[in-house]
Design a protein around this motif. Structure first.
Motif, PDB file in Angstrom:
ATOM      1  N   PRO A 179       0.820  -1.227   0.000  1.00  0.00           N
ATOM      2  CA  PRO A 179       0.000   0.000   0.000  1.00  0.00           C
ATOM      3  C   PRO A 179       0.851   1.273   0.000  1.00  0.00           C
ATOM      4  N   GLU A 180       1.983   1.232   0.716  1.00  0.00           N
ATOM      5  CA  GLU A 180       2.862   2.422   0.712  1.00  0.00           C
ATOM      6  C   GLU A 180       3.454   2.678  -0.669  1.00  0.00           C
ATOM      7  N   ILE A 181       3.846   1.611  -1.348  1.00  0.00           N
ATOM      8  CA  ILE A 181       4.406   1.781  -2.704  1.00  0.00           C
ATOM      9  C   ILE A 181       3.357   2.417  -3.616  1.00  0.00           C
ATOM     10  N   PHE A 182       2.122   1.912  -3.534  1.00  0.00           N
ATOM     11  CA  PHE A 182       1.040   2.489  -4.352  1.00  0.00           C
ATOM     12  C   PHE A 182       0.849   3.967  -3.999  1.00  0.00           C
ATOM     13  N   GLU A 183       0.909   4.249  -2.703  1.00  0.00           N
ATOM     14  CA  GLU A 183       0.641   5.623  -2.266  1.00  0.00           C
ATOM     15  C   GLU A 183       1.754   6.588  -2.677  1.00  0.00           C
ATOM     16  N   TYR A 184       2.993   6.182  -2.458  1.00  0.00           N
ATOM     17  CA  TYR A 184       4.113   7.100  -2.719  1.00  0.00           C
ATOM     18  C   TYR A 184       4.531   7.144  -4.178  1.00  0.00           C
ATOM     19  N   TYR A 185       4.522   5.994  -4.833  1.00  0.00           N
ATOM     20  CA  TYR A 185       5.033   5.949  -6.212  1.00  0.00           C
ATOM     21  C   TYR A 185       3.941   5.768  -7.264  1.00  0.00           C
ATOM     22  N   GLY A 186       2.790   5.273  -6.856  1.00  0.00           N
ATOM     23  CA  GLY A 186       1.694   5.043  -7.799  1.00  0.00           C
ATOM     24  C   GLY A 186       1.711   3.630  -8.369  1.00  0.00           C
ATOM     25  N   GLU A 187       0.568   3.243  -8.943  1.00  0.00           N
ATOM     26  CA  GLU A 187       0.454   1.868  -9.450  1.00  0.00           C
ATOM     27  C   GLU A 187       1.413   1.610 -10.616  1.00  0.00           C
ATOM     28  N   ASN A 188       1.616   2.611 -11.492  1.00  0.00           N
ATOM     29  CA  ASN A 188       2.500   2.367 -12.648  1.00  0.00           C
ATOM     30  C   ASN A 188       3.904   1.976 -12.224  1.00  0.00           C
ATOM     31  N   GLY A 244      -6.282  -4.664   5.102  1.00  0.00           N
ATOM     32  CA  GLY A 244      -6.060  -3.437   4.333  1.00  0.00           C
ATOM     33  C   GLY A 244      -4.821  -3.502   3.459  1.00  0.00           C
ATOM     34  N   SER A 245      -4.352  -4.710   3.189  1.00  0.00           N
ATOM     35  CA  SER A 245      -3.074  -4.832   2.478  1.00  0.00           C
ATOM     36  C   SER A 245      -3.228  -4.776   0.958  1.00  0.00           C
ATOM     37  N   ARG A 246      -4.480  -4.694   0.467  1.00  0.00           N
ATOM     38  CA  ARG A 246      -4.691  -4.632  -0.984  1.00  0.00           C
ATOM     39  C   ARG A 246      -5.126  -3.224  -1.371  1.00  0.00           C
ATOM     40  N   PRO A 247      -4.186  -2.427  -1.840  1.00  0.00           N
ATOM     41  CA  PRO A 247      -4.530  -1.027  -2.139  1.00  0.00           C
ATOM     42  C   PRO A 247      -5.648  -0.878  -3.163  1.00  0.00           C
ATOM     43  N   LEU A 248      -5.808  -1.864  -4.040  1.00  0.00           N
ATOM     44  CA  LEU A 248      -6.833  -1.732  -5.075  1.00  0.00           C
ATOM     45  C   LEU A 248      -8.253  -1.838  -4.507  1.00  0.00           C
ATOM     46  N   LEU A 249      -8.370  -2.325  -3.267  1.00  0.00           N
ATOM     47  CA  LEU A 249      -9.711  -2.481  -2.680  1.00  0.00           C
ATOM     48  C   LEU A 249      -9.902  -1.651  -1.414  1.00  0.00           C
ATOM     49  N   VAL A 250      -8.894  -0.859  -1.111  1.00  0.00           N
ATOM     50  CA  VAL A 250      -8.957  -0.094   0.132  1.00  0.00           C
ATOM     51  C   VAL A 250      -9.918   1.092  -0.016  1.00  0.00           C
ATOM     52  N   GLY A 251     -10.600   1.451   1.069  1.00  0.00           N
ATOM     53  CA  GLY A 251     -11.460   2.635   1.067  1.00  0.00           C
ATOM     54  C   GLY A 251     -12.818   2.423   0.417  1.00  0.00           C
ATOM     55  N   LEU A 252     -13.149   1.161   0.101  1.00  0.00           N
ATOM     56  CA  LEU A 252     -14.455   0.899  -0.519  1.00  0.00           C
ATOM     57  C   LEU A 252     -15.382   0.275   0.513  1.00  0.00           C
ATOM     58  N   ASN A 253     -16.692   0.561   0.393  1.00  0.00           N
ATOM     59  CA  ASN A 253     -17.624  -0.137   1.287  1.00  0.00           C
ATOM     60  C   ASN A 253     -17.880  -1.541   0.728  1.00  0.00           C
ATOM     61  N   GLU A 254     -18.646  -2.304   1.493  1.00  0.00           N
ATOM     62  CA  GLU A 254     -18.844  -3.717   1.151  1.00  0.00           C
ATOM     63  C   GLU A 254     -19.355  -3.917  -0.284  1.00  0.00           C
ATOM     64  N   GLU A 255     -20.394  -3.141  -0.623  1.00  0.00           N
ATOM     65  CA  GLU A 255     -21.000  -3.310  -1.938  1.00  0.00           C
ATOM     66  C   GLU A 255     -20.026  -2.913  -3.051  1.00  0.00           C
ATOM     67  N   GLU A 256     -19.311  -1.812  -2.809  1.00  0.00           N
ATOM     68  CA  GLU A 256     -18.325  -1.364  -3.814  1.00  0.00           C
ATOM     69  C   GLU A 256     -17.224  -2.406  -3.997  1.00  0.00           C
ATOM     70  N   LYS A 257     -16.826  -3.017  -2.875  1.00  0.00           N
ATOM     71  CA  LYS A 257     -15.782  -4.054  -2.952  1.00  0.00           C
ATOM     72  C   LYS A 257     -16.256  -5.236  -3.783  1.00  0.00           C
ATOM     73  N   ILE A 258     -17.485  -5.699  -3.491  1.00  0.00           N
ATOM     74  CA  ILE A 258     -18.024  -6.846  -4.234  1.00  0.00           C
ATOM     75  C   ILE A 258     -18.101  -6.516  -5.719  1.00  0.00           C
ATOM     76  N   ASN A 259     -18.579  -5.310  -6.022  1.00  0.00           N
ATOM     77  CA  ASN A 259     -18.681  -4.913  -7.435  1.00  0.00           C
ATOM     78  C   ASN A 259     -17.316  -4.852  -8.093  1.00  0.00           C
ATOM     79  N   LYS A 260     -16.349  -4.306  -7.367  1.00  0.00           N
ATOM     80  CA  LYS A 260     -15.016  -4.174  -7.968  1.00  0.00           C
ATOM     81  C   LYS A 260     -14.369  -5.554  -8.166  1.00  0.00           C
ATOM     82  N   ILE A 261     -14.542  -6.447  -7.193  1.00  0.00           N
ATOM     83  CA  ILE A 261     -13.989  -7.802  -7.339  1.00  0.00           C
ATOM     84  C   ILE A 261     -14.596  -8.467  -8.576  1.00  0.00           C
ATOM     85  N   ASN A 262     -15.918  -8.367  -8.708  1.00  0.00           N
ATOM     86  CA  ASN A 262     -16.590  -8.987  -9.865  1.00  0.00           C
ATOM     87  C   ASN A 262     -16.092  -8.409 -11.182  1.00  0.00           C
TER      88      ASN A 262
END
Ligand code: S3P
Length: 177
Positions: free
Chosen positions: A48-57, A118-136
């Motif tokens: 998560p820190e790498i995503f935050e400081y350097y970005g996903e790219n 909270g170790s998966r930055p791609l799913l952090v900060g989402l509520n339950e429904e948003e998480k399920i939708n994003k996983i799908n």
């Protein structure tokens, strides 16, 4: 008996790649590596820190470098980060140097396994429904890439030992054919 040099475990976050890799490695008498762990050690920070400081790219570049490096190493089981197979260069490196095994799990299992942490930055900060939708959504997008694997193992409801056994069996069948 011909053995592949590497067995790459691929699949979505929460599929159990990092849990199964050491179990499978022990069965095969090989070493194992986890690409995320190597990235973390190298960067000296969490994913998560790498995503935050350097970005996903930048994270994806680091991931590509680690896969290139691992593909040149000796025999081993490799737990590969969930997004890596989307990159064709990563994919060809894996295909050229070993066998790819897709650990397949249902969206429900994924949600149950990764929701509380909270170790998966791609799913952090989402509520339950948003998480399920994003996983799908992500699973739908990624499935065609994962499905290119040499082997596909259904991991819902099976423990790491049974899954490792099945992989060993599949690899053995392939060698004999
Ligand atoms: C990611 C999966 C994670 C990690 C990063 C991005 C992805 O690895 O590489 O958070 O894009 O699916 P795991 O599959 O080991 O959770």
């Amino acid at each position: 008996m011909m053995s592949p040099k590497k067995v790459y475990l691929i699949g979505f976050m929460g599929a159990g790649k990092s849990t199964i890799a050491p179990v499978l490695a022990e069965r095969l008498g090989w070493d194992w590596v986890d690409t995320d762990r190597r990235i973390k050690e190298r960067a000296g920070m969490s994913i998560p820190e790498i995503f935050e400081y350097y970005g996903e790219n930048r994270f994806r570049e680091m991931e590509g470098e680690v896969i290139a490096e691992v593909s040149r190493e000796e025999q081993g089981v490799v737990a590969v980060g969930g997004g890596a197979p989307m990159d064709d260069r990563n994919w060809s490196r894996m295909k050229d140097t070993g066998e790819t095994v897709y650990l397949e799990v249902s969206p429900k299992t994924i949600f149950e396994r990764i929701s509380p942490d909270g170790s998966r930055p791609l799913l952090v900060g989402l509520n339950e429904e948003e998480k399920i939708n994003k996983i799908n959504r992500m699973l739908r997008d990624r499935h065609p890439s994962y499905a290119r694997a040499d082997y596909r193992i259904d991991c819902d409801g099976a423990g790491p030992g049974a899954i490792a056994e099945e992989i060993v069996r599949e690899l053995g069948n392939h060698e004999e054919s």
